[in-house]
Design a protein around this motif. Structure first.
Motif, PDB file in Angstrom:
ATOM      1  N   HIS A  24      16.561  -7.600  19.851  1.00  0.00           N
ATOM      2  CA  HIS A  24      17.521  -8.295  20.712  1.00  0.00           C
ATOM      3  C   HIS A  24      18.600  -7.286  21.071  1.00  0.00           C
ATOM      4  N   HIS A  26      21.682  -7.509  21.402  1.00  0.00           N
ATOM      5  CA  HIS A  26      22.982  -7.644  20.765  1.00  0.00           C
ATOM      6  C   HIS A  26      22.913  -7.657  19.250  1.00  0.00           C
ATOM      7  N   GLU A  37      23.496 -11.359  15.537  1.00  0.00           N
ATOM      8  CA  GLU A  37      22.797 -11.509  16.808  1.00  0.00           C
ATOM      9  C   GLU A  37      23.505 -12.572  17.654  1.00  0.00           C
ATOM     10  N   HIS A  38      24.069 -12.159  18.768  1.00  0.00           N
ATOM     11  CA  HIS A  38      24.794 -13.080  19.632  1.00  0.00           C
ATOM     12  C   HIS A  38      23.876 -14.198  20.111  1.00  0.00           C
ATOM     13  N   GLY A  39      24.392 -15.430  20.069  1.00  0.00           N
ATOM     14  CA  GLY A  39      23.624 -16.590  20.497  1.00  0.00           C
ATOM     15  C   GLY A  39      22.788 -17.214  19.394  1.00  0.00           C
ATOM     16  N   VAL A  40      22.705 -16.530  18.249  1.00  0.00           N
ATOM     17  CA  VAL A  40      21.845 -16.988  17.152  1.00  0.00           C
ATOM     18  C   VAL A  40      22.680 -17.187  15.893  1.00  0.00           C
ATOM     19  N   ASN A  62      29.437 -17.161  19.471  1.00  0.00           N
ATOM     20  CA  ASN A  62      28.634 -18.368  19.698  1.00  0.00           C
ATOM     21  C   ASN A  62      29.506 -19.612  19.800  1.00  0.00           C
ATOM     22  N   GLY A 160      27.369 -21.678  23.390  1.00  0.00           N
ATOM     23  CA  GLY A 160      27.071 -20.261  23.198  1.00  0.00           C
ATOM     24  C   GLY A 160      26.039 -20.029  22.104  1.00  0.00           C
ATOM     25  N   THR A 161      25.704 -21.075  21.368  1.00  0.00           N
ATOM     26  CA  THR A 161      24.652 -20.993  20.349  1.00  0.00           C
ATOM     27  C   THR A 161      23.349 -21.417  21.001  1.00  0.00           C
ATOM     28  N   HIS A 162      22.412 -20.473  21.087  1.00  0.00           N
ATOM     29  CA  HIS A 162      21.136 -20.730  21.751  1.00  0.00           C
ATOM     30  C   HIS A 162      20.011 -21.026  20.778  1.00  0.00           C
ATOM     31  N   LYS A 163      20.188 -20.556  19.527  1.00  0.00           N
ATOM     32  CA  LYS A 163      19.131 -20.734  18.531  1.00  0.00           C
ATOM     33  C   LYS A 163      19.763 -20.707  17.142  1.00  0.00           C
ATOM     34  N   THR A 180      16.729 -25.197  18.624  1.00  0.00           N
ATOM     35  CA  THR A 180      17.281 -24.841  19.926  1.00  0.00           C
ATOM     36  C   THR A 180      17.811 -26.115  20.583  1.00  0.00           C
TER      37      THR A 180
END
Length: 188
Positions: A24, A26, A37-40, A62, A160-163, A180
């Motif tokens: 990833h 980021h 890890e951004h978004g995770v 996130n 901002g949290t994708h996973k 998700t």
């Protein structure tokens, strides 16, 4: 119970290592098993008798949209808002009402929640990868009714949290799952 949650990442180390192989843009190492890890984010869930514990960890970006120490009024308002929302876990994590779960304890940790103005000035030119961690303990009168943990509202509150990489230890053993916005439920 806290020891059970602390042991969880080691119990599922093969799963963590498999995910670490995924790249990833980021990813940033922090000296822990999982990269920043951004978004995770990660969620460790443990059910032991009537006690349900959740440990949530993720990059501040996130939840806030940034990771730096809040110096502006707008950023301070975002930090305060996120903290207030995290202090209401029953609104973020939907548990079956039939389980009759009540919050017994909660703890929020992040340098962004505790930073003094002089710290902010000192770190303003540096880019730090700050995380936000939350620990929740619930007592559930009827734990047998815990069939799912739904994070729909969490994903709506913090887009901002994708996973979320979830790990669960419960009566039926251990398992891992990726949650998700389109698949927000963890099954016990």
């Amino acid at each position: 119970m806290r020891r059970l949650l602390l042991a969880l990442p080691f119990a599922l180390l093969p799963l963590a290592m498999a995910h670490a192989a995924d790249g990833h843009d980021h990813d940033h190492e922090h000296g822990s098993l999982e990269p920043h890890e951004h978004g995770v984010g990660t969620l460790n869930v443990a059910l032991d008798g009537q006690t349900l514990e959740l440990d949530l960890d993720g990059p501040a970006i996130n939840l806030l949209g940034f990771e730096h120490i809040a110096t502006t009024d707008a950023d301070k308002a975002k930090v305060n808002s996120a903290r207030t929302q995290l202090e209401n876990p029953l609104a973020l994590f939907s548990l079956p009402k039939a389980a009759e779960c009540a919050v017994e304890a909660q703890e929020l940790e992040s340098p962004l929640f505790e930073a003094a103005p002089e710290e902010a000035a000192a770190t303003q030119t540096e880019h730090h990868h700050n995380d936000i961690e939350a620990h929740y303990a619930f007592t559930c009168a009827k734990p047998e009714a815990l069939k799912t943990l739904d994070l729909t509202q969490f994903f709506k509150t913090f887009p901002g949290t994708h996973k979320i990489k979830a790990q669960l230890i419960g009566d039926s053993g251990q398992k891992g799952s990726e949650l998700t916005p389109k698949s927000p439920s963890l099954t016990f």
